[in-house]
Every structure is written in structure tokens, then in C-alpha cells.
Motif scaffolding. Structure first.
Motif, PDB file in Angstrom:
ATOM      1  N   LEU A  21       1.351   3.574  -3.204  1.00  0.00           N
ATOM      2  CA  LEU A  21       0.093   4.147  -3.679  1.00  0.00           C
ATOM      3  C   LEU A  21      -0.451   5.170  -2.694  1.00  0.00           C
ATOM      4  O   LEU A  21      -0.916   6.237  -3.067  1.00  0.00           O
ATOM      5  CB  LEU A  21      -0.944   3.029  -3.850  1.00  0.00           C
ATOM      6  N   HIS A  22      -0.374   4.830  -1.422  1.00  0.00           N
ATOM      7  CA  HIS A  22      -0.917   5.730  -0.402  1.00  0.00           C
ATOM      8  C   HIS A  22      -0.090   6.996  -0.336  1.00  0.00           C
ATOM      9  O   HIS A  22      -0.626   8.090  -0.129  1.00  0.00           O
ATOM     10  CB  HIS A  22      -0.904   5.009   0.948  1.00  0.00           C
TER      11      HIS A  22
ATOM     12  N   LEU B  95      -4.779   5.645  -4.233  1.00  0.00           N
ATOM     13  CA  LEU B  95      -5.108   4.300  -3.744  1.00  0.00           C
ATOM     14  C   LEU B  95      -6.077   3.525  -4.624  1.00  0.00           C
ATOM     15  O   LEU B  95      -5.901   2.364  -4.872  1.00  0.00           O
ATOM     16  CB  LEU B  95      -5.702   4.397  -2.338  1.00  0.00           C
TER      17      LEU B  95
ATOM     18  N   MET C 201       0.822  -1.210   0.000  1.00  0.00           N
ATOM     19  CA  MET C 201       0.000   0.000   0.000  1.00  0.00           C
ATOM     20  C   MET C 201       0.854   1.258   0.000  1.00  0.00           C
ATOM     21  O   MET C 201       0.402   2.311  -0.453  1.00  0.00           O
ATOM     22  CB  MET C 201      -0.875  -0.027   1.255  1.00  0.00           C
TER      23      MET C 201
END
Lengths: 385, 364
Positions: free
Chosen positions: A306-307, A312, A303
Motif C-alpha cells: 500500500l505504501h 495507504l 504496509m
């Protein structure tokens, strides 16, 4: 660390053009010169006490002779390789030597090399005193003559600039906004680099005083007169992010943008196909990522890129990964995702990703087990008797 | 433990409709509260353990109305009970809410006055059994007294009011001195099974047989719901061993044998609702969730024909509602989890899987 040896091939090519490469004919050339010949190449970060090397091992004429031999050898090498001797660069020399003497050794410093003698022989100080025993330099008895002479020079220049400023003030032409020296993108010389320049050892305190004096020189408004002098003691910084290769976006038949990336971590390799359709589904080796990575930490690793960029739910991902364990597979995929995302991002965002450490491959690998120990660090149980 | 009644305020994720019979598509994604009085009677043993802890923490039992459960309930409403029983199979990936859907349906059945036969987990009967007695009734079979008596106790709690109404149609002889006569109420049989642990497995068999015979009957007929969780355990392998260390096949267990007879659709007047479960299953890979994989050939042939009901992960609306429910109950303490970005992170990390989301929120 033992001093690494580089063999200068240039000295082996005799003037008569004899093509017999005999590495052990070193001493025959130089018996007139110093007998114990140590070919020691000291890089900048070698903590060698240059000043305490004692009386010079290589005299000036010896060095000059080496330079001549190197140049002639270079021409011979160019002839051998069928190239033009006039435009034969150091890079060409390195390639030719690697071609002619292929080496199975892993350490780069152990392979055969042919470089200009200035790079091979350490810089030495010529004898500091004359035949009558009287030293040449007036600061010889300070012990650090080059350092103190440098400090004196710098201060003289600072005084000269101040005098120039006073004269301008007297004439009424003094302005605060004179042209300043641009210091962006460069750094001061490191202590080791300064030592190499001065061919003598200096302490941390001395180095700090030198930097302080230079800063004082730079604080004067009219210091641009001494720009050349100052730039001699600064080095350019390389811009890291320009080294990133960003691949252009590719489009598939439906017009959806996609890009690929791959990453490695500790024997796990992963590849990622990032698609810009937008639902945030991820499949790894055909299975859902929640089933492939039951551990929360691995999913958090996926994650992170992307975060960080705030995208996201935007991408669909198809990943394949093999090797290693679950943590290293997650790390490999994280690197692959960051690399694949580069094509979708702007320059500034690429720089922020690089500074966040998302684009740096993790160099840690399993440390080798040493003999006499149970593991890499763990020793056998110590028994008193 | 007192379950307090508060005035229910209007909120987007809750519904006032607490009766499963009246719930419809407009209630999809909303939580309804199981009335506290029903809680102990209907669900003494059926709920997943984590959900039980959640109920204890939140002081209320709220179940989300979801598509699979609604579908099942509508099937049950429309089914014809004079025909052989229909079998419904809930299947889906791990943690998608199969057991909860089953419990929702069981709640519906009990509010409608059916007799509910709820087996919480068939896998419990094929593994971890400390005592295996050779059966008195049939030479080659094995009894499991502890599991059988536990189940009978819970069965008694669930179906109190039926126990006195149903009368036995046959005489059962347990030992030389004990027997149960024809015409006695079922409750007596169950009590005997609970007290005499040695013959409890046979009692279970007798109870199942009686219910099977009487379910579709016209006089005093009742509907029978057989709810089995983890039905794939009935046809796989067991981890139990005989004294000579040879493995026990499921058919050699009395409980399993009788339960299989129930699941066969040779009786009428009720329904069989089953779920597959990989979590407790033995010798099944963790990625398997389809009926063919988990039931095996034998199981699939026995269950065939059945109505498959897939249970999927939370949809956007359901996820939203679950998130709001946790917020309302102050379960999400971390300040970042209450923001939009935190919600997006939670969606990513759990991929909208209900159980993963629950475990994730547990420490937030």
C-alpha cells in the motif's frame, strides 16, 4: 547431475504396426549400429564437452532411420488416438503419451517421452576428414574450426558493408540516417547457446571477441543489409508483465469496488478482500491487525504494497490466514494484498510492482534434512577420534 | 530534578488550563501540564512506567484531555454524595489509555481536596509475593507485609494533610503491648504500619475501615476517591501458593479482602473508579478486554451496578495532537517521520493505538 534419460517411444513402434510395447527391445534394432547405446539428452545448460565426444556415436544414416521411425510412429499414434495423422502436432503427441503411459514419477525428465530425434540425440559432428586423412575444412587445424569460420564470415560481411559505404560516399549518396536494425526486445546468444549452435566448445574470451565483432558490425550505418545474419544470433526476450493475469474489478450492492487476492508463503495461505471505501481498517481472522501481529515487522510487511503505491488510507481489508508462523503469514498476506491491488492499478503501476518484487511468490521453503547430518546443513559434531 | 517553568507559548495542542476542574469539551485533544509541585505528591506510584520515563525525558508531565476522563469528571461533579457510592469502570483494548485517564481523574480529585486512595495495580498484590505470613487477626488469611508497607508509604505521601485531621473512632490492638487508642490521628496509625512491617496488612485494613466510616460524615466530612487499577485482579486466581503447594484464593489475602469491602457500595460520600487491565492479569487471554470477560462472574456480580466508561483509541484530532506534541519535544528525530507520508505510515503501523504509537516513536 546425472544425465537424464528419455526413452524414445517412437523407436519401439515397429513398421509392421505391432502394438507390443517392449522397452527392452532397443538393442535388437540396433545391434548393427553402435552397441553401447546411451540415450543422453543434453539441454542447453548441460556442460557437456560436445567437441570432445570423440568419433560420432550415431551415424547420419542412423539418425535418418530414427527420423523415419519417428514419423511412422507418429502416424500410428494418431491412428490409435483416433485423430488425423496429418495434423498431429508435438503437443498432441505429448498428451497422448501422458495418457497412454501414466507415470507416478516426479521428475519430468524421467517420464516416457516421444520427440523428434533431432531433439533427442545430441548434435554431433560428422567425420571431419576424408578417406585420405585430409581434413575437409581449411581451418581444421585451428582446433575450433566453426568458431573461426564464423568470425571470418562476420568480418567479411563487415568489410563488404564498409566497401558499400565507400561506394556510396564516392557517389555522394551517403547519409547517416539509413535504416537501422532494431535490437529492442532481443538479446545476444548466450555462450552455451553459441556452443550448441557451433557444436564445439569456446572459451569466455572467444565469446567476448565474437560479441565485440558483432557490435562492430552493428556500429556501421549501413548494416541493415546483413540483418538476417545478425538476427540469427539474437534471441527474443519475453515480456514478463504480460504474464500477469489481472482480474477485473467487482462491485457489490452498494456500488463499492472490491477485489480479492490470495497468496502463499512457506505453508501459510492467506486471502484478502480489498474494498475501496477508504478508512484503512484491516481485520485479520476477525481481530484487529495490531492485535494479530504484535510484531512491528509483520505490520510493515502488510504496509509495504500500500505504501509503495501511495494508497495507504484508501482501502479496507478483510483478511483470513492460516498455517505457518507469524512471519510467513505476513508474507502470504503481503502477496495476497499485492495481487488484489492489481485490479485497481494501471499497466505501468503493475510493472513497477512486479519490478519491486511484490508479485513474485517467495520460493524458499524448509530444506530437507539429509541422512548422516543433523539438519539440512549442520553436520554432526566432528570428533577427531 | 528541577522542572523548569517556561513561558507557555500558544500552540494548537497545548492548553493553558492546568486545572482539571475547569477543563471542558473545547480542550479535547489538547495537552495540559501537571504542575511540578503536584507531581510527586499526587502520583508517587500511579503512573505507567513508560510514561514516567517520558516525563523524566521531557522534563514535564503533560496529559492529554480525552473524552473518557472528561466524562468521569463530569459525573463526579454532578454526583449526589449522600447516596451509596457510584462505581465507574474504565475498559478498553490494551494500550488505549485507561490508566492515564484514571490518573487524570485522580489529579482532579486531589485538586478538589478529596482523599485519594490510589491502588496502582491490584495485580501486584496477587502475584510475585515473596513473603506470605499467616494473618494474626484472622486464622485462615494471609498477610503481605512488603506490599502493604509500600502502599502505606505512598498513601502517606499522597494525603499528608489529611493524616492529622482524621481521628480514629475505635481502638486497635496490634500485639499484647501495642495498641492505638481512639481519637489518635490517622497519621500515627499509618506511621505505625510503615515501621512495623509485620502488621502492616492489618493496618491497611484498619485504615480502609476508618475511611469508609468517616467519608460521608457531616462533621469534617471529606470525599473519598478509591482508584483501583487492574481491578479484575481481585476476583481471578492468584499465582501464590501455600506451604503445601495448594493455590491461594484471592479471598484468603487480607489486602484483597479489605479492598473488596471498599469496592462494595455500602458506604457513601465518595466514588470508586476502577480500570480493567489485561496486561498484568493472570490466566486471561490477551484478546479479552470487555468487563464480563476480565472480571469473571464473581467480579461482575460484585461490581454490578457500575457505570461503564469505554476508552477508545486515538481519534484523528487526538492523534494529530500527539504527533505535534512529539514533534515539539523533538522526540521524532528521523527526517521522514516529520513529513506527511511518514505520518500516514505511523497511523497505519500503530492503528492509532496510544501505547503502540509511543513505542513506535521511541526509536524514530
Amino acid at each position: 547431475m546425472a544425465a537424464s534419460s528419455g526413452r524414445t517411444v517412437g523407436s519401439f513402434l515397429w513398421k509392421c504396426g505391432n502394438f507390443c510395447f517392449n522397452f527392452n527391445t532397443v538393442s535388437s534394432n540396433l545391434t548393427r549400429q553402435v552397441l553401447s547405446r546411451q540415450l543422453c539428452v543434453s539441454a542447453v545448460f548441460h556442460r557437456k564437452n560436445l567437441a570432445a565426444a570423440g568419433p560420432e556415436k550415431f551415424s547420419e544414416e542412423f539418425i535418418k532411420k530414427q527420423v523415419e521411425e519417428f514419423n511412422i510412429g507418429k502416424r500410428h499414434l494418431a491412428n490409435m488416438m483416433g485423430e488425423d495423422p496429418e495434423t498431429f502436432t508435438q503437443g498432441d503427441i505429448d498428451r497422448s503419451i501422458a495418457y497412454l503411459f501414466p507415470s507416478g514419477l516426479f521428475d519430468n525428465k524421467a517420464k516416457p517421452l516421444m520427440k523428434h530425434p533431432d531433439e533427442v540425440f545430441p548434435k554431433q559432428r560428422a567425420v571431419q576428414w576424408g578417406a585420405d586423412g585430409r581434413p575437409f575444412h581449411f581451418l581444421f587445424y585451428t582446433g575450433k574450426q566453426s568458431y573461426y569460420s564464423l568470425m571470418h564470415d562476420t568480418f567479411t560481411k563487415a568489410l563488404a558493408v564498409e566497401k558499400h559505404q565507400d561506394r556510396l560516399r564516392g557517389k555522394g549518396l551517403f547519409t547517416q540516417d539509413a535504416k537501422q536494425i532494431s535490437l529492442v526486445g532481443s538479446r545476444w546468444l548466450l555462450k552455451e547457446e553459441l556452443e550448441e549452435l557451433l557444436v564445439e566448445t569456446i572459451s569466455d574470451h572467444d565469446y567476448a571477441r565474437f560479441i565485440q565483432l558483432m557490435e562492430r558490425l552493428l556500429s556501421l550505418p549501413y548494416c541493415s543489409a546483413e540483418e538476417d545474419f545478425v538476427q540469427r544470433y539474437r534471441r527474443q526476450l519475453e515480456i514478463q508483465s504480460s504474464k500477469q493475469q489481472v482480474q477485473p474489478l467487482q462491485y457489490d450492492q452498494h456500488g463499492v469496488a472490491y477485489s480479492t487476492g490470495d497468496g502463499r508463503r512457506k505453508t501459510a495461505t492467506g486471502t484478502v478482500l480489498l474494498r475501496d471505501s477508504g478508512s484503512g481498517s484491516i481485520s485479520i481472522n476477525g481481530t484487529n491487525y495490531v492485535h494479530y501481529f504484535p510484531v512491528l515487522q509483520d505490520r510493515e510487511q502488510l504496509m509495504f504494497p500500500l505504501h509503495f503505491m501511495g494508497v495507504l488510507g484508501r482501502f479496507d481489508m478483510q483478511c483470513s490466514v492460516s498455517g505457518g508462523g507469524h512471519s510467513s503469514q505476513a508474507g502470504a498476506l503481503r502477496l495476497a494484498i499485492s495481487r488484489a491491488m492489481l485490479s485497481f492499478l494501471s499497466e505501468g503501476q503493475v510493472e513497477t510492482m512486479r519490478q519491486a518484487g511484490l508479485l513474485t511468490p517467495d520460493p524458499r521453503i524448509k530444506e530437507r534434512k539429509k541422512p548422516g547430518q543433523e539438519g539440512a546443513r549442520r553436520k554432526f559434531t566432528w570428533k577427531k577420534r | 530534578m528541577e522542572l523548569e517553568t517556561r513561558p507557555e507559548t500558544f500552540s494548537i495542542f497545548r492548553t493553558q488550563e492546568n486545572d482539571p476542574a475547569c477543563q471542558s469539551e473545547q480542550h479535547l485533544g489538547q495537552y495540559y501540564t501537571v504542575p511540578p509541585s503536584h507531581f510527586h505528591t499526587v502520583f508517587p506510584h500511579g503512573l505507567p512506567p513508560r510514561y514516567q520515563q517520558q516525563v523524566k525525558t521531557f522534563n514535564e508531565g503533560c496529559v492529554m484531555v480525552r473524552q473518557p476522563a472528561l466524562e468521569l469528571i463530569s459525573h463526579l461533579k454532578r454526583a449526589d454524595y449522600s447516596k451509596p457510592t457510584l462505581r465507574y469502570l474504565l475498559y478498553g483494548v490494551k494500550g488505549s489509555g485507561k490508566t492515564m485517564s484514571l490518573c487524570h481523574t485522580v489529579h482532579y480529585c486531589s485538586t478538589q481536596g478529596w482523599l485519594v486512595l490510589h491502588i496502582p495495580d491490584a495485580h501486584l498484590w496477587v502475584k510475585n509475593c515473596k513473603e506470605l505470613l499467616p494473618s494474626s487477626y484472622h486464622a485462615s488469611r494471609f498477610d503481605q507485609p512488603i506490599q502493604a508497607s509500600n502502599w502505606l508509604r505512598n498513601f502517606r505521601t499522597t494525603n499528608e494533610h489529611f493524616l492529622s485531621k482524621i481521628k480514629l473512632r475505635q481502638r486497635y490492638v496490634w500485639t499484647k503491648r501495642e495498641s492505638t487508642e481512639e481519637g489518635r490521628p490517622l497519621g500515627e496509625l499509618v506511621d505505625m504500619g510503615v515501621s512495623r512491617v509485620k502488621s502492616s496488612s492489618d493496618v491497611v485494613g484498619a485504615v480502609l475501615k476508618e475511611l469508609r466510616l468517616q467519608a460521608g460524615g457531616t462533621e469534617g466530612g471529606f470525599r473519598l476517591a478509591v482508584a483501583v487499577d487492574g481491578v479484575n485482579g481481585l476476583w481471578g486466581r492468584t499465582t501464590l501458593k501455600k506451604e503445601d503447594k495448594s493455590p491461594v484464593a484471592p479471598e484468603e489475602l487480607t489486602l484483597v479482602h479489605n479492598l473488596r469491602k471498599m469496592i462494595n457500595n455500602d458506604w457513601c460520600g465518595g466514588a470508586v473508579i476502577a480500570t480493567l487491565s489485561q496486561t498484568g492479569s493472570l490466566y486471561a487471554p490477551s484478546s479479552a478486554y470487555l468487563p464480563q470477560e476480565l472480571l469473571g462472574e464473581e467480579g461482575f456480580d460484585s461490581m454490578d451496578p457500575f457505570v461503564p466508561v469505554p476508552v477508545s483509541l486515538y481519534s484523528e484530532k487526538e492523534f494529530e495532537s500527539c504527533y505535534l506534541y512529539y514533534l515539539d519535544r523533538h522526540w521524532l528525530q528521523h527526517s521522514h517521520s516529520q513529513t506527511e507520508e511518514g505520518k500516514k505510515e505511523m497511523i497505519f503501523l500503530s492503528n492509532r493505538n496510544p501505547s503502540v504509537l509511543e513505542r513506535l516513536c521511541a526509536f524514530l
